[in-house]
Design a protein around this motif. Structure first.
Motif, PDB file in Angstrom:
ATOM      1  N   LEU A   2      10.743   1.238 -41.791  1.00 18.57           N
ATOM      2  CA  LEU A   2       9.385   0.687 -41.819  1.00 18.57           C
ATOM      3  C   LEU A   2       8.776   0.679 -40.421  1.00 18.57           C
ATOM      4  O   LEU A   2       7.616   1.081 -40.228  1.00 18.57           O
ATOM      5  CB  LEU A   2       9.430  -0.729 -42.400  1.00 18.57           C
ATOM      6  CG  LEU A   2       8.090  -1.452 -42.538  1.00 18.57           C
ATOM      7  CD1 LEU A   2       7.167  -0.696 -43.485  1.00 18.57           C
ATOM      8  CD2 LEU A   2       8.304  -2.885 -43.014  1.00 18.57           C
ATOM      9  N   LEU A   3       9.546   0.232 -39.439  1.00 16.74           N
ATOM     10  CA  LEU A   3       9.039   0.215 -38.056  1.00 16.74           C
ATOM     11  C   LEU A   3       8.781   1.629 -37.548  1.00 16.74           C
ATOM     12  O   LEU A   3       7.800   1.879 -36.836  1.00 16.74           O
ATOM     13  CB  LEU A   3      10.035  -0.499 -37.142  1.00 16.74           C
ATOM     14  CG  LEU A   3      10.132  -2.019 -37.320  1.00 16.74           C
ATOM     15  CD1 LEU A   3      11.245  -2.589 -36.445  1.00 16.74           C
ATOM     16  CD2 LEU A   3       8.802  -2.687 -36.981  1.00 16.74           C
ATOM     17  N   THR A   4       9.652   2.555 -37.910  1.00 17.21           N
ATOM     18  CA  THR A   4       9.473   3.941 -37.482  1.00 17.21           C
ATOM     19  C   THR A   4       8.191   4.524 -38.071  1.00 17.21           C
ATOM     20  O   THR A   4       7.421   5.211 -37.381  1.00 17.21           O
ATOM     21  CB  THR A   4      10.687   4.798 -37.902  1.00 17.21           C
ATOM     22  OG1 THR A   4      11.876   4.223 -37.361  1.00 17.21           O
ATOM     23  CG2 THR A   4      10.543   6.225 -37.390  1.00 17.21           C
ATOM     24  N   ILE A   5       7.935   4.241 -39.333  1.00 21.00           N
ATOM     25  CA  ILE A   5       6.721   4.747 -39.981  1.00 21.00           C
ATOM     26  C   ILE A   5       5.477   4.160 -39.334  1.00 21.00           C
ATOM     27  O   ILE A   5       4.521   4.873 -38.996  1.00 21.00           O
ATOM     28  CB  ILE A   5       6.742   4.409 -41.488  1.00 21.00           C
ATOM     29  CG1 ILE A   5       7.828   5.226 -42.201  1.00 21.00           C
ATOM     30  CG2 ILE A   5       5.386   4.687 -42.133  1.00 21.00           C
ATOM     31  CD1 ILE A   5       8.108   4.760 -43.610  1.00 21.00           C
ATOM     32  N   ILE A  32       5.095   2.616 -36.373  1.00 22.81           N
ATOM     33  CA  ILE A  32       4.919   2.756 -34.918  1.00 22.81           C
ATOM     34  C   ILE A  32       4.852   4.215 -34.491  1.00 22.81           C
ATOM     35  O   ILE A  32       4.043   4.589 -33.629  1.00 22.81           O
ATOM     36  CB  ILE A  32       6.072   2.043 -34.177  1.00 22.81           C
ATOM     37  CG1 ILE A  32       5.997   0.532 -34.438  1.00 22.81           C
ATOM     38  CG2 ILE A  32       6.016   2.321 -32.678  1.00 22.81           C
ATOM     39  CD1 ILE A  32       7.171  -0.240 -33.874  1.00 22.81           C
ATOM     40  N   ILE A  33       5.688   5.067 -35.100  1.00 20.93           N
ATOM     41  CA  ILE A  33       5.825   6.438 -34.588  1.00 20.93           C
ATOM     42  C   ILE A  33       5.100   7.452 -35.449  1.00 20.93           C
ATOM     43  O   ILE A  33       4.570   8.444 -34.946  1.00 20.93           O
ATOM     44  CB  ILE A  33       7.324   6.806 -34.477  1.00 20.93           C
ATOM     45  CG1 ILE A  33       8.020   5.836 -33.513  1.00 20.93           C
ATOM     46  CG2 ILE A  33       7.496   8.240 -33.996  1.00 20.93           C
ATOM     47  CD1 ILE A  33       9.501   6.055 -33.401  1.00 20.93           C
ATOM     48  N   TYR A  34       5.059   7.228 -36.761  1.00 27.28           N
ATOM     49  CA  TYR A  34       4.478   8.223 -37.652  1.00 27.28           C
ATOM     50  C   TYR A  34       3.207   7.742 -38.364  1.00 27.28           C
ATOM     51  O   TYR A  34       3.062   7.909 -39.563  1.00 27.28           O
ATOM     52  CB  TYR A  34       5.508   8.641 -38.714  1.00 27.28           C
ATOM     53  CG  TYR A  34       6.671   9.414 -38.165  1.00 27.28           C
ATOM     54  CD1 TYR A  34       6.472  10.523 -37.346  1.00 27.28           C
ATOM     55  CD2 TYR A  34       7.972   9.040 -38.477  1.00 27.28           C
ATOM     56  CE1 TYR A  34       7.551  11.228 -36.846  1.00 27.28           C
ATOM     57  CE2 TYR A  34       9.062   9.745 -37.977  1.00 27.28           C
ATOM     58  CZ  TYR A  34       8.838  10.842 -37.160  1.00 27.28           C
ATOM     59  OH  TYR A  34       9.902  11.543 -36.667  1.00 27.28           O
ATOM     60  N   PRO A  35       2.274   7.118 -37.651  1.00 26.03           N
ATOM     61  CA  PRO A  35       1.034   6.741 -38.338  1.00 26.03           C
ATOM     62  C   PRO A  35       0.211   7.988 -38.667  1.00 26.03           C
ATOM     63  O   PRO A  35       0.176   8.941 -37.890  1.00 26.03           O
ATOM     64  CB  PRO A  35       0.309   5.861 -37.310  1.00 26.03           C
ATOM     65  CG  PRO A  35       0.812   6.346 -35.989  1.00 26.03           C
ATOM     66  CD  PRO A  35       2.235   6.782 -36.216  1.00 26.03           C
TER      67      PRO A  35
END
Length: 505
Positions: free
Chosen positions: A192-195, A197-200
């Motif tokens: 969830l954090l990766t999506i 923060i990194i993959y918006p």
């Protein structure tokens, strides 16, 4: 060309070391209580070709499923036939394959960081010691380290095929042990954090972006449940098994004596301990992994895979520290995450000067060499020494001596030891060493009929009762089950006299 040759040499060395550390003197250490209970479940599958999951204890069915063909290949078909080596071959296979899982991250980190991660996994005393033990965690760690890169791939590309692959291995984790839920929670939070923060995705709102994952996630949940259902129902022979797999989260009975403080894992793995002439610690690997975590968070946009692993490791670690029930082997999967991050940590260094490469190489070699030294000590002469930090509630040598004594006594008259009684609780792994006795019972309390039994074993809680019952009819022979855990053996006087006469030169 030279680089490829070096890679091949490195991997041959890593695999050779990994295999040797896991198979050398595999059957020498006395069987652990958890191994013996797992062996009893395997024997039931071998003898009756049936399996019924117990939601209150003993975890999932995968361990006995993967061990059954190994036992049959080795022509061991009953409880009496089983050998310690047969039990431990499966975990050894899982441990060796675990050392290959860093290759799944090669596209993200490069070949040399993943090669170093494999060396860390292959030589870690924690991962070596418990991949030589018939417990579920070796398989949980293996399936988890295959599932993790698939989960990350799903985050990058939310496809149904990738979801099915990730969920297939999560399903195997589900069928291995209920603690798979901790890993699923850790990966979910990290994902969830990766999506976010990194993959918006600029063309979507964040809510819409998360909604785009619902189909792959739905397929993943269905696949996980389907895989779990196959094994928990014993191939659909027991439909209630899948329900029990969820009931276990509410009714599972933990064994007393395993409550530990919040910092237990920090002290166990990272803090140096001087015991038996050796400083025990995997702190250097932990320190390198922390460096990798910090770098991944600082450069999260450039290194999303490392960021995902860092958050996963952190959540795993915190959850396991918060749970009061702690055993060393619960750290196998999180520690494998740490090894991957430790390998990744060299990535920013090997692209710098020759000096930084040399320093990195020296530190890595020192860490690997020191881990090998600890692994050899932990699995060799100190394998069941209570002072060995990895030897968790080890079985003493006395049960092995009891088994040898029984084998010597039986030729006098095999029927003379029937029936034998074990009185009390907490007696495992004693049944493993008594499995050659034809008629044996396990009793919660004493009975008058035990006065005529040729052989009686009593656990500490009932020694006084058994003493008063058998003091005139049996010889009392104190033995140790584990460190500070006695078991008293009572041999009927006529057999004791016969044994003494047969032992005279």
């Amino acid at each position: 060309m030279l680089n490829r040759a070096l890679i091949w040499i490195a991997w041959i060395g890593i695999l050779s070391t990994t295999i040797h550390l896991r198979i050398n003197d595999l059957g020498d250490r006395p069987i652990h209580a958890d191994e013996a209970t797992g062996a009893r479940i395997l024997a039931e599958r071998l003898e009756a070709e049936r399996y019924a999951f117990d939601p209150t204890h003993f975890h999932g069915p995968i361990q006995s499923i993967v061990s059954e063909p190994i036992a049959r290949i080795r022509k061991e078909f009953t409880w009496q036939d089983l050998s310690i080596e047969t039990l431990r071959i499966g975990p050894v296979i899982a441990g060796v394959l675990l050392a290959l899982t860093p290759l799944l991250w090669t596209r993200n980190f490069g070949i040399w960081p993943t090669t170093l991660a494999a060396a860390f996994i292959g030589t870690s005393p924690l991962l070596v010691y418990y991949s030589r033990m018939f417990i579920h965690e070796s398989w949980l760690a293996l399936f988890g380290m295959i599932a993790a890169p698939a989960v990350f791939a799903l985050i990058k590309y939310p496809s149904k095929r990738v979801a099915a692959i990730a969920a297939g291995f999560i399903g195997l984790m589900f069928a291995t042990k209920e603690t798979f839920a901790i890993s699923v929670l850790s990966w979910s939070l990290a994902g969830l954090l990766t999506i976010l923060i990194i993959y918006p995705r600029d063309q979507y709102s964040r809510i819409d972006q998360l909604i785009s994952y619902w189909k792959p996630v739905s397929i993943g949940i269905f696949t996980t449940l389907s895989v779990g259902a196959v094994f928990y129902t014993n191939y659909f022979q027991n439909p209630g098994g899948l329900i029990d797999a969820f009931v276990t989260f509410f009714v599972y009975e933990t064994t007393p004596g395993h409550d530990k403080p919040f910092l237990y894992y920090f002290e166990f793995l990272l803090w140096p301990k001087l015991e038996i002439g050796l400083v025990w610690s995997e702190g250097l690997l932990g320190l390198i992994a922390v460096f990798g975590c910090i770098h991944s968070i600082k450069h999260r946009n450039a290194e999303p895979a490392a960021f995902f692993l860092s958050i996963s490791l952190g959540v795993h670690w915190i959850i396991y520290c918060l749970i009061s029930y702690k055993t060393p082997w619960l750290m196998l999967l999180p520690w494998a995450h740490a090894a991957i991050l430790a390998g990744y940590a060299i990535k920013p260094l090997i692209s710098r000067s020759k000096r930084s490469i040399a320093i990195t190489l020296l530190i890595s070699l020192f860490c690997i060499t020191y881990q090998i030294q600890q692994s050899i000590a932990a699995t060799g002469r100190l394998a069941n020494d209570p002072r060995n930090p990895y030897a968790y509630v080890p079985t003493s040598k006395d049960p092995e001596r009891i088994e040898l004594w029984i084998e010597k006594l039986m030729p006098l008259d095999p029927e003379k030891l029937n029936p034998t009684a074990v009185v009390g609780n907490g007696y495992w792994p004693l049944p493993w060493y008594l499995r050659k006795i034809k008629t044996i019972g396990y009793w919660p309390q004493t009975t008058e009929g035990m006065r005529g039994f040729p052989l009686v074993f009593a656990t500490p809680s009932l020694v006084s009762e058994v003493d008063s019952l058998l003091s005139e009819t049996h010889a009392k022979l104190p033995r140790a089950l584990r460190s500070n855990v006695p078991v008293i053996m009572y041999l009927r006087n006529d057999l004791w006299d016969e044994w003494i006469r047969s032992s005279e030169p």
